[in-house]
Design an enzyme around this catalytic site. Structure first.
Site, PDB file in Angstrom:
ATOM      1  N   PRO A   2      12.186   4.044  -0.062  1.00 10.74           N
ATOM      2  CA  PRO A   2      12.475   5.293   0.658  1.00 10.74           C
ATOM      3  C   PRO A   2      13.946   5.402   1.037  1.00 10.74           C
ATOM      4  O   PRO A   2      14.552   4.430   1.487  1.00 10.74           O
ATOM      5  CB  PRO A   2      11.610   5.202   1.918  1.00 10.74           C
ATOM      6  CG  PRO A   2      10.845   3.945   1.842  1.00 10.74           C
ATOM      7  CD  PRO A   2      11.298   3.157   0.659  1.00 10.74           C
ATOM      8  N   GLU A   3      14.519   6.560   0.834  1.00  8.98           N
ATOM      9  CA  GLU A   3      15.893   6.837   1.230  1.00  8.98           C
ATOM     10  C   GLU A   3      15.864   7.870   2.354  1.00  8.98           C
ATOM     11  O   GLU A   3      14.792   8.251   2.815  1.00  8.98           O
ATOM     12  CB  GLU A   3      16.707   7.319   0.018  1.00  8.98           C
ATOM     13  CG  GLU A   3      16.720   6.279  -1.098  1.00  8.98           C
ATOM     14  CD  GLU A   3      17.548   6.694  -2.313  1.00  8.98           C
ATOM     15  OE1 GLU A   3      18.471   7.511  -2.156  1.00  8.98           O
ATOM     16  OE2 GLU A   3      17.259   6.203  -3.418  1.00  8.98           O
ATOM     17  N   HIS A  95      -3.072  -5.433   4.037  1.00 10.51           N
ATOM     18  CA  HIS A  95      -1.648  -5.185   4.248  1.00 10.51           C
ATOM     19  C   HIS A  95      -1.375  -4.390   5.528  1.00 10.51           C
ATOM     20  O   HIS A  95      -0.254  -3.958   5.755  1.00 10.51           O
ATOM     21  CB  HIS A  95      -1.056  -4.455   3.042  1.00 10.51           C
ATOM     22  CG  HIS A  95      -1.249  -5.212   1.764  1.00 10.51           C
ATOM     23  ND1 HIS A  95      -0.726  -6.471   1.568  1.00 10.51           N
ATOM     24  CD2 HIS A  95      -1.918  -4.905   0.631  1.00 10.51           C
ATOM     25  CE1 HIS A  95      -1.063  -6.896   0.357  1.00 10.51           C
ATOM     26  NE2 HIS A  95      -1.790  -5.971  -0.226  1.00 10.51           N
ATOM     27  N   ARG A 114       4.516  -5.217   0.304  1.00  9.51           N
ATOM     28  CA  ARG A 114       5.568  -6.139  -0.143  1.00  9.51           C
ATOM     29  C   ARG A 114       6.299  -6.813   1.014  1.00  9.51           C
ATOM     30  O   ARG A 114       7.083  -7.727   0.802  1.00  9.51           O
ATOM     31  CB  ARG A 114       6.541  -5.405  -1.068  1.00  9.51           C
ATOM     32  CG  ARG A 114       5.787  -4.907  -2.303  1.00  9.51           C
ATOM     33  CD  ARG A 114       6.691  -4.357  -3.344  1.00  9.51           C
ATOM     34  NE  ARG A 114       7.621  -5.358  -3.846  1.00  9.51           N
ATOM     35  CZ  ARG A 114       8.559  -5.111  -4.737  1.00  9.51           C
ATOM     36  NH1 ARG A 114       8.697  -3.908  -5.208  1.00  9.51           N
ATOM     37  NH2 ARG A 114       9.361  -6.066  -5.139  1.00  9.51           N
TER      38      ARG A 114
END
Ligand code: ZN
Length: 270
Positions: A2-3, A95, A114
């Site tokens: 994500p930016e 997760h 991750r």
């Protein structure tokens, strides 16, 4: 990853649930993510009220009544989910690393397969030293061609590498740096110093690039507000496609720079 536009979309989604909200419980299903949670993490958050939700670069900052700030970075794969009602016996996703219980009865779940995300606490006054971020690209008073030229003056690095440096401009990542360079008709391989004069003043190229950065980010933020519209990048991940610029007969090429994929048209981006 994500930016700025994706992080801003998450902030806008969370804001109505979290501002204001009182945290009544914090469940940690592991010791940390990219780095360990601070030892007193749950204690400093429990019974705190979130008073504002800000964004700086790719970080979300939840301001607490205590003066602390809950620092959030989504990393590669982090996301939030809001759950309401009885959790029941349903098995948890493995997760789901952190669950914030809110006084409203809602639960805010942080999921991150991750585990490159960050959840941390910043004491009052610690923010600028810890984050070390350059200006917000959409802040016209702080970010323009002159700011970009100052950062690029004398640099031997390729232009794209400078755009990815969060101390130069906050929130730009690989995708929007590639897109902005295309809009500005500048090659990602161009030496950064060439957009500034010898004494660090902006050449026209610097103004054009700063404007292109603002354009691609604003468009992406607007696109997230209307998710039913197909989002499509101009050149990012489009190797082999014809250049989208009207009148250009070039082809989008892929190139690897410092281990990251770059996409550009060598015909119109110089
Ligand atoms: Zn082209």
């Amino acid at each position: 990853m994500p930016e700025l536009p994706e992080v801003e979309a998450v902030r806008r989604e969370l804001e109505p649930v979290l501002v204001p909200a009182r945290i009544v419980s914090v469940t940690l299903n592991r010791d940390g993510l990219r780095r360990p949670f601070p030892p007193d993490f749950a204690a400093r958050l429990t019974r705190q009220t979130v008073t504002a939700l800000d964004r700086r670069g790719k970080y979300i900052l939840a301001r607490l009544a205590s003066g602390d700030t809950l620092l959030i970075h989504l990393g590669m794969s982090g996301s939030f989910r809001i759950e309401r009602g009885d959790p029941g016996p349903a098995p948890q996703d493995k997760h789901d690393h952190v669950v914030f219980g809110l006084a409203s009865g809602a639960r805010l779940v942080f999921n991150d397969p991750r585990r490159f995300g960050v959840l941390d606490l910043l004491a009052p006054g610690a923010e600028s030293a810890v984050l070390a971020l350059g200006p917000e690209p959409l802040d016209d008073a702080r970010f323009d061609g002159a700011a970009l030229a100052r950062a690029c003056a004398g640099s031997r690095a390729p232009l794209k590498a400078v755009l990815l440096d969060q101390r130069v401009v906050a929130g730009l990542g690989n995708i929007y740096a590639v897109e902005a360079l295309h809009v500005a008709r500048l090659s990602p391989r161009r030496r950064a110093a060439t957009i500034a004069t010898r004494d660090g003043r902006p050449r026209e190229l610097a103004d054009r690039l700063a404007a292109a950065i603002k354009t691609v980010l604003s468009r992406a933020i607007a696109r997230h507000e209307r998710p039913y519209r197909a989002s499509r990048f101009l050149v990012y991940d489009r190797a082999g496609a014809p250049c989208p610029r009207r009148g250009c007969r070039g082809t989008v090429r892929r190139l690897v720079q410092s281990g990251r994929s770059t996409f550009y048209c060598a015909t119109c981006q110089r």
